[in-house]
Design a protein around this motif. Structure first.
Motif, short mmCIF file in Angstrom:
data_model
loop_
_atom_site.label_atom_id
_atom_site.label_comp_id
_atom_site.label_asym_id
_atom_site.label_seq_id
_atom_site.Cartn_x
_atom_site.Cartn_y
_atom_site.Cartn_z
N SER A 4 -8.34 -13.63 -0.13
CA SER A 4 -8.41 -14.58 1.03
C SER A 4 -6.76 -14.44 1.54
CB SER A 4 -8.57 -15.89 0.63
OG SER A 4 -7.77 -16.47 -0.38
N ASN A 5 -6.82 -14.69 2.91
CA ASN A 5 -5.33 -14.99 3.56
C ASN A 5 -4.38 -13.84 3.49
OD1 ASN A 5 -3.35 -16.15 4.93
ND2 ASN A 5 -2.73 -17.59 3.21
N SER A 13 -4.48 -13.04 9.98
CA SER A 13 -4.96 -13.48 8.66
C SER A 13 -6.43 -13.42 8.33
CB SER A 13 -4.31 -15.00 8.37
OG SER A 13 -4.74 -15.41 7.17
N SER A 14 -6.57 -12.99 7.33
CA SER A 14 -8.21 -12.38 7.19
C SER A 14 -8.51 -12.42 5.60
CB SER A 14 -8.22 -10.90 7.65
OG SER A 14 -7.87 -10.60 8.99
N ASP A 15 -10.00 -12.54 5.54
CA ASP A 15 -10.38 -12.44 4.08
C ASP A 15 -11.10 -11.21 4.16
OD1 ASP A 15 -9.49 -14.95 3.95
OD2 ASP A 15 -11.33 -15.97 4.43
N VAL A 27 -13.06 -10.42 7.53
CA VAL A 27 -13.21 -11.29 8.40
C VAL A 27 -11.87 -12.26 8.79
CG1 VAL A 27 -15.86 -11.32 7.92
CG2 VAL A 27 -14.19 -12.71 6.68
N PRO A 28 -12.22 -13.17 9.62
CA PRO A 28 -10.94 -13.97 9.99
C PRO A 28 -11.02 -14.83 8.96
CG PRO A 28 -12.31 -13.84 12.02
CD PRO A 28 -12.89 -12.98 11.04
N HIS A 29 -9.59 -15.23 8.32
CA HIS A 29 -9.35 -16.23 7.16
C HIS A 29 -10.04 -17.64 7.65
CE1 HIS A 29 -7.83 -18.25 4.22
NE2 HIS A 29 -6.69 -18.91 4.80
N GLU A 30 -10.68 -18.01 6.75
CA GLU A 30 -11.35 -19.40 6.74
C GLU A 30 -10.75 -20.16 5.48
OE1 GLU A 30 -12.33 -22.67 7.14
OE2 GLU A 30 -13.11 -21.40 8.93
N PRO A 31 -9.96 -21.15 5.48
CA PRO A 31 -9.46 -21.87 4.21
C PRO A 31 -10.69 -22.39 3.44
CG PRO A 31 -8.22 -22.27 6.22
CD PRO A 31 -9.32 -21.42 6.73
N GLN A 32 -11.62 -22.72 4.11
CA GLN A 32 -12.63 -23.49 3.40
C GLN A 32 -13.73 -22.46 2.62
OE1 GLN A 32 -11.93 -26.66 2.78
NE2 GLN A 32 -10.17 -26.21 4.06
N ARG A 33 -13.51 -21.14 2.92
CA ARG A 33 -14.44 -20.29 2.30
C ARG A 33 -14.71 -20.29 0.77
NH1 ARG A 33 -13.59 -16.35 5.43
NH2 ARG A 33 -15.18 -16.63 6.92
#
Length: 407
Positions: A4-5, A13-15, A27-33
């Motif tokens: 992540s990140n 920033s990606s995951d 995929v685009p970074h999602e802090p809550q993933r």
């Protein structure tokens, strides 16, 4: 694993999700993933492909030993003699030195390695066996190809061919050659032996070519003739070749077109000599280019520290690269350029703007490193690194996880 990140090639920033040793999704970074399986916090670092050192001499290393005064003289034969006089007397046994050097390379982000192993009447198969032992020790941490190498030539000393064939019979991955004109002084006989043994054991070829000017061009043309005649397109590499671009423009263009047509690749070690073929022109024409460190603080030279990010800086510096795109191209050569030489199924770089290796379906050979941009990472050569091989973390904080203590 979910990383992540991270910023692939310095982008957004990606995951990045890995599965079965390849990249499954970016995929685009999602802090809550919520990750499925293992998770690795990238902490906003750059994500780049792992390094490919495609020209290294693990068998002559002095990494990890006390620094010593350089005692070699000029020229290949003099340097080789200096190595012969000293390599047995080092402070640690050869297998330990070789394994320690490979460990240090992996810790700094190199998971693809093409190492030469000197084979001649002086060392027999001792150096080859030390490299094989290190390859096996770190088989889970890096992919290593071993090239049998006649450092002293093939024709000068009786019995050399027998040792070379013994190493190939034992499973070497490639057949080496060196300076067909200036060292053995019989280029036809030297290259005929190299190609004959390579065909007999169905291995690739990698020829050291230190020869300058028209002599170097002559040797390169002889290599190309045999590549075409024997149907070995895509199985031949020329190392160094730092004098092939210094004759005239027409010769330079002809060699680039010839290498591209026959898929003859070129490995540079970023030397101070700048009469090599123009890198951007080679890339645009479709010539595969890889980077290597050559010796590692050995009896040939005090340079080399197992860090391909340092050598990427050197490649940029000696070529006068200041533009971010060209510095990024140097990093692409140090990573995926070399990978495409070790495995010709991997596409060659298509332009100085090409940044492959981090797409869906690509092998999960990765390095996380601190840096604002790709160019800044090359300039600053940060030490906050995490190394991934075949989809799993093998090194972190400059330490290989499979060994209890660092070399």
């Amino acid at each position: 694993m979910l990383i992540s990140n991270v910023r692939p090639w310095g982008g957004e920033s990606s995951d990045v999700r890995l599965k079965d040793g390849v990249i499954e999704a970016v995929v685009p970074h999602e802090p809550q993933r919520t990750p499925e399986g293992d998770a690795l916090d990238g902490r906003g670092r750059l994500l780049i492909p792992a390094f490919s050192d495609v020209h290294v001499h693990l068998d002559s290393t002095r990494i990890g030993l006390p620094f010593r005064e350089h005692t070699g003289g000029p020229g290949v034969w003099t340097m080789m003699t200096n190595d012969r006089e000293n390599w047995r007397e080092a402070e640690r046994p050869l297998p330990e030195r070789v394994a320690g050097t490979l460990e240090r390379m992996i810790a700094r982000g190199t998971t693809r390695v093409r190492s030469f192993a000197q084979v001649d009447v002086d060392c027999g198969l001792e150096k080859y066996e030390a490299v094989i032992e290190a390859k096996e020790k770190f088989a889970a941490d890096a992919d290593v190809q071993v090239m049998v190498f006649p450092q002293a030539g093939i024709l000068r000393e009786q019995g050399t061919r027998d040792y070379l064939e013994a190493a190939l019979r034992a499973g070497a991955d490639a057949m080496g050659g060196i300076d067909p004109c200036s060292l053995d002084r019989d280029p036809a006989a030297h290259l005929d032996t190299v190609f004959e043994l390579a065909q007999k054991y169905q291995v690739d070829i990698d020829v050291h070519l230190h020869e300058m000017g028209t002599m170097g061009v002559f040797s390169a043309e002889l290599i190309a003739e045999r590549t075409r005649a024997l149907g070995m397109q895509g199985r031949v590499n020329i190392s160094h070749a730092f004098g092939l671009g210094g004759v005239d423009d027409a010769t330079t263009r002809r060699l680039i077109e010839l290498f591209a047509e026959l898929d003859i690749s070129w490995t540079t070690v970023a030397p101070r000599v700048t009469e090599h073929l123009p890198i951007a022109s080679c890339t645009d024409a479709g010539v595969r280019i890889g980077l290597g460190e050559d010796g590692q603080r050995d009896y040939w030279s005090p340079y080399g520290n197992c860090d391909m990010l340092d050598r990427t800086w050197q490649l940029s510096f000696i070529n006068g690269y200041r533009d971010d795109a060209l510095i990024g191209h140097a990093l692409a050569i140090a990573t995926m350029g070399g990978a495409s030489i070790m495995d010709r199924r991997i596409p060659r770089l298509t332009s100085v703007e090409d940044r492959p290796g981090l797409g869906v379906g690509d092998p999960a050979e990765l390095v996380l490193v601190d840096g604002e941009t790709v160019a800044s990472a090359v300039m600053d050569r940060g030490q906050d690194r995490t190394v991934i091989h075949r989809g799993r973390v093998v090194a972190d904080a400059l330490k290989v996880l499979s060994v209890p203590t660092s070399y």
